[in-house]
Design a protein around this motif. Structure first.
Motif, PDB file in Angstrom:
ATOM      1  N   THR A 105       0.807  -1.216   0.000  1.00 43.94           N
ATOM      2  CA  THR A 105       0.000   0.000   0.000  1.00 43.94           C
ATOM      3  C   THR A 105       0.842   1.269   0.000  1.00 43.94           C
ATOM      4  OG1 THR A 105      -0.113  -0.083   2.407  1.00 43.94           O
ATOM      5  CG2 THR A 105      -1.903  -1.114   1.209  1.00 43.94           C
ATOM      6  N   LYS A 106       1.744   1.369   0.951  1.00 44.79           N
ATOM      7  CA  LYS A 106       2.509   2.607   1.110  1.00 44.79           C
ATOM      8  C   LYS A 106       3.519   2.775  -0.019  1.00 44.79           C
ATOM      9  CE  LYS A 106       3.507   6.012   4.123  1.00 44.79           C
ATOM     10  NZ  LYS A 106       2.499   7.007   4.471  1.00 44.79           N
ATOM     11  N   PHE A 107       4.174   1.672  -0.407  1.00 47.08           N
ATOM     12  CA  PHE A 107       5.238   1.789  -1.400  1.00 47.08           C
ATOM     13  C   PHE A 107       4.828   1.255  -2.766  1.00 47.08           C
ATOM     14  CE2 PHE A 107       7.243   1.275   2.846  1.00 47.08           C
ATOM     15  CZ  PHE A 107       7.601   2.606   2.993  1.00 47.08           C
ATOM     16  N   GLU A 108       3.568   0.857  -2.875  1.00 52.50           N
ATOM     17  CA  GLU A 108       2.980   0.450  -4.158  1.00 52.50           C
ATOM     18  C   GLU A 108       3.791  -0.613  -4.901  1.00 52.50           C
ATOM     19  OE1 GLU A 108       1.856   3.941  -6.352  1.00 52.50           O
ATOM     20  OE2 GLU A 108       0.950   4.831  -4.574  1.00 52.50           O
ATOM     21  N   ILE A 109       4.379  -1.537  -4.149  1.00 58.53           N
ATOM     22  CA  ILE A 109       5.061  -2.677  -4.763  1.00 58.53           C
ATOM     23  C   ILE A 109       3.995  -3.708  -5.115  1.00 58.53           C
ATOM     24  CG2 ILE A 109       6.683  -4.571  -4.319  1.00 58.53           C
ATOM     25  CD1 ILE A 109       8.159  -2.652  -2.416  1.00 58.53           C
ATOM     26  N   PRO A 110       4.051  -4.281  -6.331  1.00 60.86           N
ATOM     27  CA  PRO A 110       3.037  -5.272  -6.707  1.00 60.86           C
ATOM     28  C   PRO A 110       2.905  -6.374  -5.644  1.00 60.86           C
ATOM     29  CG  PRO A 110       4.438  -4.772  -8.571  1.00 60.86           C
ATOM     30  CD  PRO A 110       5.013  -4.033  -7.392  1.00 60.86           C
ATOM     31  N   ALA A 111       1.668  -6.786  -5.375  1.00 61.96           N
ATOM     32  CA  ALA A 111       1.377  -7.682  -4.259  1.00 61.96           C
ATOM     33  C   ALA A 111       2.232  -8.954  -4.272  1.00 61.96           C
ATOM     34  CB  ALA A 111      -0.099  -8.041  -4.260  1.00 61.96           C
ATOM     35  N   ILE A 112       2.363  -9.575  -5.438  1.00 63.59           N
ATOM     36  CA  ILE A 112       3.133 -10.826  -5.522  1.00 63.59           C
ATOM     37  C   ILE A 112       4.572 -10.592  -5.088  1.00 63.59           C
ATOM     38  CG2 ILE A 112       4.095 -12.513  -7.128  1.00 63.59           C
ATOM     39  CD1 ILE A 112       1.388 -13.164  -7.386  1.00 63.59           C
ATOM     40  N   LEU A 113       5.172  -9.527  -5.638  1.00 61.53           N
ATOM     41  CA  LEU A 113       6.571  -9.240  -5.324  1.00 61.53           C
ATOM     42  C   LEU A 113       6.733  -8.883  -3.849  1.00 61.53           C
ATOM     43  CD1 LEU A 113       9.435  -8.912  -6.239  1.00 61.53           C
ATOM     44  CD2 LEU A 113       8.923  -6.599  -7.006  1.00 61.53           C
ATOM     45  N   ALA A 114       5.800  -8.080  -3.328  1.00 58.03           N
ATOM     46  CA  ALA A 114       5.874  -7.681  -1.919  1.00 58.03           C
ATOM     47  C   ALA A 114       5.889  -8.921  -1.029  1.00 58.03           C
ATOM     48  CB  ALA A 114       4.690  -6.782  -1.570  1.00 58.03           C
ATOM     49  N   GLY A 115       5.008  -9.880  -1.347  1.00 60.20           N
ATOM     50  CA  GLY A 115       4.940 -11.114  -0.569  1.00 60.20           C
ATOM     51  C   GLY A 115       6.227 -11.903  -0.652  1.00 60.20           C
ATOM     52  N   ILE A 116       6.782 -11.974  -1.869  1.00 60.09           N
ATOM     53  CA  ILE A 116       8.030 -12.727  -2.050  1.00 60.09           C
ATOM     54  C   ILE A 116       9.154 -12.084  -1.251  1.00 60.09           C
ATOM     55  CG2 ILE A 116       9.816 -13.351  -3.736  1.00 60.09           C
ATOM     56  CD1 ILE A 116       7.564 -13.759  -5.784  1.00 60.09           C
ATOM     57  N   LEU A 117       9.211 -10.737  -1.276  1.00 62.49           N
ATOM     58  CA  LEU A 117      10.258 -10.036  -0.523  1.00 62.49           C
ATOM     59  C   LEU A 117      10.182 -10.374   0.969  1.00 62.49           C
ATOM     60  CD1 LEU A 117      10.224  -6.494  -2.176  1.00 62.49           C
ATOM     61  CD2 LEU A 117      11.913  -8.312  -2.460  1.00 62.49           C
ATOM     62  N   THR A 118       8.980 -10.276   1.526  1.00 61.62           N
ATOM     63  CA  THR A 118       8.835 -10.577   2.948  1.00 61.62           C
ATOM     64  C   THR A 118       9.205 -12.031   3.214  1.00 61.62           C
ATOM     65  OG1 THR A 118       6.960  -9.076   2.894  1.00 61.62           O
ATOM     66  CG2 THR A 118       7.276 -10.324   4.912  1.00 61.62           C
ATOM     67  N   GLN A 119       8.724 -12.903   2.333  1.00 64.02           N
ATOM     68  CA  GLN A 119       8.971 -14.336   2.524  1.00 64.02           C
ATOM     69  C   GLN A 119      10.471 -14.646   2.557  1.00 64.02           C
ATOM     70  OE1 GLN A 119       9.250 -17.801  -0.443  1.00 64.02           O
ATOM     71  NE2 GLN A 119       7.126 -17.120  -0.512  1.00 64.02           N
ATOM     72  N   ILE A 120      11.209 -14.070   1.604  1.00 67.33           N
ATOM     73  CA  ILE A 120      12.654 -14.307   1.539  1.00 67.33           C
ATOM     74  C   ILE A 120      13.337 -13.760   2.794  1.00 67.33           C
ATOM     75  CG2 ILE A 120      14.777 -13.684   0.297  1.00 67.33           C
ATOM     76  CD1 ILE A 120      13.136 -15.765  -1.133  1.00 67.33           C
ATOM     77  N   GLY A 121      12.927 -12.538   3.167  1.00 67.77           N
ATOM     78  CA  GLY A 121      13.503 -11.932   4.365  1.00 67.77           C
ATOM     79  C   GLY A 121      13.226 -12.777   5.594  1.00 67.77           C
ATOM     80  N   LEU A 122      12.020 -13.341   5.644  1.00 69.31           N
ATOM     81  CA  LEU A 122      11.627 -14.126   6.814  1.00 69.31           C
ATOM     82  C   LEU A 122      12.468 -15.390   6.965  1.00 69.31           C
ATOM     83  CD1 LEU A 122       7.726 -13.849   6.855  1.00 69.31           C
ATOM     84  CD2 LEU A 122       9.334 -12.969   8.561  1.00 69.31           C
ATOM     85  N   TYR A 123      12.963 -15.902   5.838  1.00 67.76           N
ATOM     86  CA  TYR A 123      13.785 -17.126   5.916  1.00 67.76           C
ATOM     87  C   TYR A 123      14.969 -16.897   6.861  1.00 67.76           C
ATOM     88  CZ  TYR A 123      16.175 -21.362   4.405  1.00 67.76           C
ATOM     89  OH  TYR A 123      16.779 -22.594   4.379  1.00 67.76           O
ATOM     90  N   SER A 124      15.646 -15.755   6.639  1.00 65.83           N
ATOM     91  CA  SER A 124      16.776 -15.431   7.522  1.00 65.83           C
ATOM     92  C   SER A 124      16.292 -15.162   8.938  1.00 65.83           C
ATOM     93  CB  SER A 124      17.512 -14.196   7.000  1.00 65.83           C
ATOM     94  OG  SER A 124      18.003 -14.428   5.710  1.00 65.83           O
ATOM     95  N   ILE A 125      15.203 -14.425   9.047  1.00 64.81           N
ATOM     96  CA  ILE A 125      14.683 -14.085  10.380  1.00 64.81           C
ATOM     97  C   ILE A 125      14.301 -15.350  11.147  1.00 64.81           C
ATOM     98  CG2 ILE A 125      12.753 -12.975  11.591  1.00 64.81           C
ATOM     99  CD1 ILE A 125      12.905 -10.757   9.491  1.00 64.81           C
ATOM    100  N   ASN A 126      13.660 -16.285  10.455  1.00 63.68           N
ATOM    101  CA  ASN A 126      13.261 -17.532  11.115  1.00 63.68           C
ATOM    102  C   ASN A 126      14.471 -18.305  11.628  1.00 63.68           C
ATOM    103  OD1 ASN A 126      10.626 -16.902  10.559  1.00 63.68           O
ATOM    104  ND2 ASN A 126      10.513 -18.175   8.715  1.00 63.68           N
ATOM    105  N   LEU A 127      15.550 -18.305  10.835  1.00 59.42           N
ATOM    106  CA  LEU A 127      16.791 -18.956  11.286  1.00 59.42           C
ATOM    107  C   LEU A 127      17.331 -18.262  12.524  1.00 59.42           C
ATOM    108  CD1 LEU A 127      18.626 -19.746   7.927  1.00 59.42           C
ATOM    109  CD2 LEU A 127      17.888 -21.391   9.648  1.00 59.42           C
ATOM    110  N   ARG A 128      17.271 -16.922  12.505  1.00 62.39           N
ATOM    111  CA  ARG A 128      17.711 -16.140  13.669  1.00 62.39           C
ATOM    112  C   ARG A 128      16.871 -16.467  14.905  1.00 62.39           C
ATOM    113  NH1 ARG A 128      22.461 -13.195  14.020  1.00 62.39           N
ATOM    114  NH2 ARG A 128      23.002 -12.534  11.926  1.00 62.39           N
TER     115      ARG A 128
END
Lengths: 306, 266
Positions: free
Chosen positions: A83-106
């Motif tokens: 919403t705020k940064f108008e990144i297409p929904a699919i890409l936004a989800g993928i970005l969070t998902q990828i980031g979460l992989y590292s976070i989950n390991l942490r």
């Protein structure tokens, strides 16, 4: 035969718990009309948070609630990107998902975290009632799913819930009726991922460990549950039945998996099966409509042509 | 009620497709004014409407509505004050929601939405009565999905929705252009009635010169992003299509070519 029955019982229990994840996917995929890829990450986040809390000695119910909050935060990030940064929904989800992989390991400090002898919701219930582990997870699952469906039914009937449905259905109309569609989208994505993480936490407690890869393909499983539910129940029914159909879809999906595994299919091939299942289920209605149209044309035009 | 001061809008600024859509426009509407807006394709009439509604941000100038400076408000925030009916009949309603649900959404325009029920039984009765007055035969189909309705029915429903909470201004964007002539007439009559009954301030963009003359107390003609003609009261009442064509020629120095600008004379 008893082996088959037992594995079916397990499949049903799993289907119910995973069904909560599918309900989350339904909120974004059908109500909001976006495919939210965050799910694969937030499912594991739910599992990771829950596992760490339980291993640390926290009450398992509290651990599930914390996991849910973590899921909401994951959803908030994706919602903000959309919403705020108008990144297409699919890409936004993928970005969070990828980031979460590292976070989950942490969060877990490693890729796999067993709960060992720690208490889980299912263990407590089975000790309390004398039910077997599988039966306990069935009972807990059913109760939780009913609760979730009742709460969702209530929520989507409220003013905010209606505004979310209107946003997904016709964003311009919602905007013209003074609905802040950015806020409604963020709320919906947060609730969706909260449910997904909730499901991840329950799965962790049921299987006795959290794994950083436990969410891989979760979005496809969620979609499979939704489309199977739609094929079985149709998609024009009331909202309560609609939600129920998704959980039933999730159960049917697990039963199908249990059966093909017993028939000798390799677990490695399951993801391919899931993908084909969803692909076919989504393609079928489209193909059938087209075919009907062509047949109608042939029938009507054929008569006049002759 | 509405005060637009020196507002401009250029699309695709700094590219080869740069187009000055609105050029330093000034416009003041008094409370109860019903202004019809005509002009050829690309004259900027829909753009002005969308600038008021907040669909696009303005480049410069100010827009004040009911004494509030709304120039920088996002669309949803302006909607608290504004009722809108779109050109596309599908645009103003949610197809997968029921008739009553759509009305209940509109009934909360400008109000804070919380965790109360999205629609109450008492409210349903009230909405039913409002719908009855419109004579669309929809009052007994409150739970039917809006997607099942015809374009005309949906447009009339949108009109009711836009005025359910009295707006400071009602924006009508060629809202009958996509309807068949008979339905268009009916929706237009309904529009006129409701504007008069509720004493609304309204801004109606139209392609139809005759409609522009028949309805409202004021008429604006636009060309190339500017208001070239503004007439009201007695003078407007005596206006003919021929007068309008002549005004256009004197104002622009061009002959109005019907095919090119797509203005409908009757």
């Amino acid at each position: 035969m008893t082996g088959l029955l037992l594995s079916l019982q397990g499949a049903v229990a799993q289907g119910i718990i995973w069904g909560i994840m599918a309900l989350g996917v339904y909120i974004t995929f059908r109500i909001l009309d976006i495919a939210d890829m965050t799910v694969d990450g937030s499912f594991a986040t739910g599992g990771a948070v829950c596992a760490v809390c339980i291993v640390g000695g926290m009450n398992p119910i509290l651990a599930v609630l914390l996991a849910m909050v973590a899921g909401c935060i994951c959803g908030f990030i994706t919602g903000l990107l959309i919403t705020k940064f108008e990144i297409p929904a699919i890409l936004a989800g993928i970005l969070t998902q990828i980031g979460l992989y590292s976070i989950n390991l942490r969060i877990m400090g490693r890729s796999n975290l067993p709960l060992m002898q720690s208490d889980t919701v299912f263990k407590s219930i089975s000790e309390l009632t004398g039910l077997s582990a599988a039966q306990a997870s069935l009972v807990v699952g059913v109760l939780v799913v009913i609760l979730v469906i009742v709460v969702l039914y209530w929520f989507f009937g409220t003013e905010i819930g209606s505004a979310i449905r209107a946003t997904g259905n016709n964003e311009r109309m919602a905007s013209a009726l003074s609905v802040n569609t950015k806020t409604t989208k963020i709320i919906a994505i947060m609730i969706a991922n909260g449910l997904v993480a909730f499901s991840g936490a329950l799965v962790t407690q049921s299987q006795g460990y959290a794994d950083v890869k436990m969410g891989v393909g979760a979005i496809v499983i969620g979609l499979a549950s939704i489309v199977i539910g739609e094929v079985l129940f149709g998609n024009k029914r009331g909202f309560k039945l609609r939600l129920t159909s998704i959980v039933v879809g999730s159960i049917v999906y697990r039963v199908i998996i249990a059966i093909v595994l017993r028939m000798g299919m390799q677990t490695d091939d399951l993801k391919l099966l899931s993908a084909i299942l969803v692909g076919v289920s989504l393609a079928l209605p489209v193909m059938m409509t087209k075919r009907k149209q062509v047949n109608l044309y042939k029938k009507l035009t054929g008569k006049e042509g002759k | 009620m509405l005060k637009i001061t020196k507002v401009s809008k250029t699309f695709n600024l700094g590219t080869v497709n740069e187009k000055k859509a609105i050029d330093q426009i000034n416009l003041t509407l008094d409370e109860g004014d019903f202004v019809t807006v005509i002009g050829g394709n690309g004259a900027g009439k829909s753009t002005v409407l969308n600038l008021i509604a907040g669909v696009y941000p303005i480049d410069c100038g100010t827009i004040e509505l009911a004494g509030e400076n709304i120039s920088l408000y996002p669309e949803y925030k302006r909607s608290r004050l504004i009722g809108r009916v779109f050109q596309d009949p599908m645009m103003g309603t949610a197809a997968d929601m029921g008739i009553a649900e759509n009305l209940a959404m509109a009934n909360r325009r400008g109000k804070k939405r919380g965790l109360r029920w999205g629609i109450t039984q008492h409210e349903k009765e009230t909405l039913k009565k409002r719908l009855e007055k419109f004579d669309l035969g929809l009052e007994n189909r409150l739970d039917a999905k809006v997607g099942l309705l015809s374009g005309g029915q949906r447009q009339a429903l949108t009109l009711l929705m836009a005025t359910l909470q009295k707006p400071k201004i009602l924006l009508l964007d060629e809202h009958t252009a996509a309807l068949d002539p008979k339905t268009a007439k009916k929706v237009l009559t309904l529009t006129d009635e409701i504007i008069k009954e509720e004493n609304l301030t309204a801004f109606m963009v139209t392609h139809n010169m005759k409609d522009a003359i028949t309805y409202g107390n004021r008429l604006i003609m636009m060309n190339e992003g500017k208001i070239i003609f503004d007439i009201k009261g007695e003078e407007k009442k005596n206006l003919t299509v021929k007068d309008l064509l002549q005004k256009f020629e004197t104002a622009t120095g061009e002959e109005l070519n019907d095919d090119a600008v797509l203005l409908v004379k009757d």
